[in-house]
Structure formats: C-alpha cells, structure tokens
Design an enzyme around this catalytic site. Structure first.
Site, short mmCIF file in Angstrom:
data_model
loop_
_atom_site.label_atom_id
_atom_site.label_comp_id
_atom_site.label_asym_id
_atom_site.label_seq_id
_atom_site.Cartn_x
_atom_site.Cartn_y
_atom_site.Cartn_z
N ASN A 174 -10.06 0.28 0.44
CA ASN A 174 -8.58 0.32 0.40
C ASN A 174 -8.13 -0.21 -0.96
OD1 ASN A 174 -5.85 -0.20 0.66
ND2 ASN A 174 -6.01 -1.05 2.73
N CYS A 230 0.82 -1.22 0.00
CA CYS A 230 0.00 0.00 0.00
C CYS A 230 0.85 1.27 0.00
CB CYS A 230 -0.95 0.00 1.18
SG CYS A 230 -2.08 -1.40 1.18
N HIS A 258 -3.00 7.13 3.24
CA HIS A 258 -3.46 5.84 2.70
C HIS A 258 -4.86 5.57 3.23
CE1 HIS A 258 -3.89 1.80 1.58
NE2 HIS A 258 -3.63 1.29 2.76
O1 UT7 Z 1 -3.15 -1.11 4.18
C1 UT7 Z 1 -3.22 -1.61 5.46
C2 UT7 Z 1 -4.24 -2.68 5.33
N1 UT7 Z 1 -4.92 -3.11 6.46
C3 UT7 Z 1 -5.61 -2.34 7.31
O2 UT7 Z 1 -5.57 -1.15 7.33
C4 UT7 Z 1 -6.48 -3.07 8.27
C5 UT7 Z 1 -6.53 -2.45 9.61
N2 UT7 Z 1 -7.52 -3.16 10.43
C6 UT7 Z 1 -8.85 -2.98 10.28
O3 UT7 Z 1 -9.30 -2.25 9.41
C7 UT7 Z 1 -9.73 -3.67 11.28
O4 UT7 Z 1 -8.94 -4.39 12.18
C8 UT7 Z 1 -10.78 -4.60 10.65
C9 UT7 Z 1 -11.86 -3.78 9.97
C10 UT7 Z 1 -10.16 -5.55 9.67
C11 UT7 Z 1 -11.48 -5.41 11.74
O5 UT7 Z 1 -12.05 -4.56 12.71
P1 UT7 Z 1 -11.74 -4.76 14.26
O6 UT7 Z 1 -12.53 -3.75 14.98
O7 UT7 Z 1 -10.26 -4.75 14.46
O8 UT7 Z 1 -12.34 -6.18 14.53
P2 UT7 Z 1 -11.64 -7.53 15.05
O9 UT7 Z 1 -10.74 -8.09 14.02
O10 UT7 Z 1 -11.09 -7.26 16.41
O11 UT7 Z 1 -12.90 -8.47 15.18
C12 UT7 Z 1 -14.00 -8.19 16.08
C13 UT7 Z 1 -15.10 -9.19 15.83
C14 UT7 Z 1 -14.59 -10.64 15.75
O12 UT7 Z 1 -15.57 -11.46 16.37
P3 UT7 Z 1 -15.35 -12.02 17.87
O13 UT7 Z 1 -14.06 -12.78 17.80
O14 UT7 Z 1 -15.27 -10.79 18.73
O15 UT7 Z 1 -16.56 -12.86 18.09
C15 UT7 Z 1 -14.57 -10.92 14.28
O16 UT7 Z 1 -14.74 -12.31 13.99
O17 UT7 Z 1 -15.72 -8.93 14.59
C16 UT7 Z 1 -15.76 -10.14 13.79
N3 UT7 Z 1 -15.70 -9.80 12.39
C17 UT7 Z 1 -16.79 -9.50 11.66
N4 UT7 Z 1 -18.10 -9.45 11.97
C18 UT7 Z 1 -18.95 -9.10 11.00
C19 UT7 Z 1 -14.60 -9.68 11.59
N5 UT7 Z 1 -14.96 -9.34 10.35
C20 UT7 Z 1 -16.31 -9.22 10.37
C21 UT7 Z 1 -17.27 -8.86 9.39
N6 UT7 Z 1 -18.57 -8.82 9.75
N7 UT7 Z 1 -16.93 -8.55 8.13
#
Ligand code: UT7
Length: 322
Positions: A279, A113, A249
C-alpha cells in the site's frame, strides 16, 4: 475543449526492496501470514536521503515524456500526499521549481490514500472550467517514514512510491465523471495522533506513527469501494460490464478480491499491484494505472474506473475513457 483527457502516465518506485523474509527478521510474523492476509510479498522503501518530492519528480518526468510534453506546457500542479518533505511549502511548489514551470497554481491535497483521486477530481474541474489547460496530477508518499516498525499490524502493509498523470483539455472525454466523499467520524480507525497543532509532545512515544484498527478499516473499505463504484456507474447509466479496467487503491489483496466479487467484476479486470507495491497510500492508484498502461493491458479507448479509499475516512472515484 471542455473535457480533460489523460495525455500520459508515469511512476517511480525506490530501488530498495523490503521482502517478507526481511520482515520476519524484524517482527514476530511469517511470510506466509503476510501473503495470506494481505497479498503483499515485497514493498519498496525510499533511501534515507530520498524524499516524497524526489519520487514525485521522477514519476512526473516520466508522465511528461509519455504525454510528449515539456514541463513548460504545464499550468497546474496538484499533488496528493500525507508525507510532505516539509510542513510547508507544499511538495507541489517544490516539484514546480524542480521542473522549472513557474507561475501556475501548485498545491498539495491531503486525503491520505485517496489523495490522488481527490487531486484528479480537482484538476478535472480546473480544466472543465477552462482555468487550466494542462495539469500535472501526482500521488506521492514516503509512507514508511510514518510507520512504527514494531507494529506488526501496520508495517507489513505499506511501501513508498509515486505516480503521475498529465491531464489536458480535449473536445471529448477523457474524464466522464468523478465523485468524492468523506466521513470524519472514523478518524481513530486509521490515523497519526501527533500533529503540528495538537503537538508532537504526546504522552506516548509512538504517537507520531500510523495507528490502525485493521479489521474495522477492512470492512468499511470493502463496503465503500463497492458503493462508490456502483454510484458513479448508475449516475452515468453504465454497468460494470461497460468498464474495461478497475484501478482501485491497492490496500490489500483480500479487499480487492472482496470488492470485485461484490461488484460482479471478474478479478482479471481489476489492476492488482499489491504483491510488489504494498500500500503506497496516495501513490497507489496512479502507480497501478501506469503499470497497466505500460504493460499494454490498458489501451486507448478503454473505459477506466479509478477508486480511492483512505484515512478520514475519505473516498472517491473517477470514471474515464483512456
Ligand atoms: O488504505 C487503507 C489502509 N488500511 C487497510 O487497508 C487495512 C485493512 N486491513 C487489513 O489489511 C487487515 O485487517 C490486516 C492485514 C491489517 C490484518 O489482517 P486481519 O485478518 O484483519 O487480522 P486481525 O487484525 O484480525 O488479526 C488476526 C490475528 C491477531 O492475533 P490474535 O489476536 O487472533 O491472536 C493479530 O495479533 O493476527 C495477528 N497479527 C499477526 N500475526 C502475524 C496481526 N498482524 C500480524 C502479523 N503477523 N504481521
């Protein structure tokens, strides 16, 4: 003529739009969850026969038009991508062929990225050392081609697109400063395990797709985007108050908001295209730049801070007068 200035910008997004409602049909998610956690409402997806080079060509032609230049004026092409059309030759050489501007160096940069910001830094150095006069600098990715559409933690975030900038030699900045960095210890927080040399025949079927530990990436992204902004501003005896527009970004709305808050930057001065672009990897910064130039927010004479962050991890910042 020892500086590089932005002579024109351009961008291109594929026609097909994938909405959060569409994703609700594909995976176990809700549109509300996606908007609340990421800010993304829709993203563009390249057509099956549309490649990274196709997107790059359209964005480049628009940047050349904006600069009032012909392809033949370009003597350097640098293109950031992680999703090239072929293992080789590079997308940059094929873009050169399509534009018909032969002879000058043309190469791809792989910094995920941060690819466009890396390309801008390198092009700036070519121009400042008078090794080039007019550079086409591109960020282009069909990142959704390496997404696992069964992985709800990643497929909600990414889209396809391209952005381009024409840099030309000038007597005054232009680019004031640029800085790059990397830390390879973070490899497995955001990566594609399969590869040319390590082999495609991995034990897991999904090894050819992006894997990400989202919340860990999130924390490093926010800290890094704040630190690189502060470092480049301090080095140039400037503060956030001297910057008209930050173009970061476009990773996630919450990352942008947290970075703005930590920098003490009003969010209105941060260009945010997350809602409609998602993204787009290396395309995200030049796409956002072009959107804000074309809608009139960015004016000639404005001070811009471009920031990249991506897999590796890699990062970089470019400080410029538009
Ligand atoms: O260029 C750099 C590229 N990457 C990034 O910038 C990514 C940076 N990170 C993020 O954008 C976020 O971490 C995400 C959007 C990917 C995830 O959000 P989060 O608030 O960090 O959620 P998490 O990974 O801590 O997950 C929280 C919960 C989990 O469930 P449990 O374990 O609490 O039961 C996940 O399984 O949300 C669940 N979850 C979803 N639920 C509904 C993960 N993806 C989804 C989804 N829909 N699409």
């Amino acid at each position: 003529m020892n500086y590089a200035r932005i002579a024109g910008t351009g961008s291109y997004l594929p026609e097909k739009i994938l909405t959060n409602a569409d994703l609700e049909q594909l995976i176990d998610t809700t549109a509300d969850w996606i908007v609340e956690r990421t800010g993304v409402e829709e993203r563009h997806i390249a057509a099956p026969d549309e490649t990274t080079c196709d997107l790059a060509e359209r964005a480049s032609r628009r940047a050349l038009d904006a600069a009032g230049l012909d392809p033949g004026d370009i003597d350097l092409i640098i293109l950031g991508t992680t999703t090239p059309d072929h293992i080789f030759p590079s997308v940059a050489t094929q873009l050169q062929h399509r534009l018909g501007c032969y002879g000058g160096p043309a190469f791809d940069v792989q910094a995920v990225c941060t690819g466009f910001v890396y390309a801008m830094d390198i092009a700036n150095r070519f121009i400042r050392t008078q090794a080039a006069k007019r550079a086409l600098v591109v960020g282009a990715d069909t990142f959704t081609r390496i997404i696992n559409w069964k992985d709800r933690g990643t497929c909600i975030l990414f889209g396809d697109g391209a952005g381009a900038v024409v840099l030309e030699a000038a007597e005054e900045p232009g680019i004031i400063d640029s800085r790059l960095g990397a830390d390879g210890r973070y490899k497995e927080l955001l990566w594609v395990p399969a590869g040319v040399s390590s082999g495609y025949e991995q034990t897991r079927q999904d090894a050819a797709f992006v894997e990400m530990r989202g919340s860990e990436v999130f924390k490093v992204a926010v800290t890094t985007l704040k630190e690189i902004a502060e470092q480049i501003l301090i080095a140039n005896r400037m503060t956030v108050a001297d910057v008209d527009w930050v173009i970061p970004h476009q990773a996630n709305r919450r990352i942008l908001a947290a970075t703005a808050k930590r920098l003490g930057l009003p969010e209105e001065r941060m260009v945010d295209c997350v809602r409609t672009h998602g993204n787009t990897s290396a395309a995200s910064v030049p796409l956002a730049l072009d959107v804000a130039v074309r809608d009139g927010r960015i004016q000639r004479g404005d001070t811009l801070l471009l920031e990249g962050f991506g897999g590796g991890f890699t990062w970089g910042a470019v400080l410029a007068k538009y």
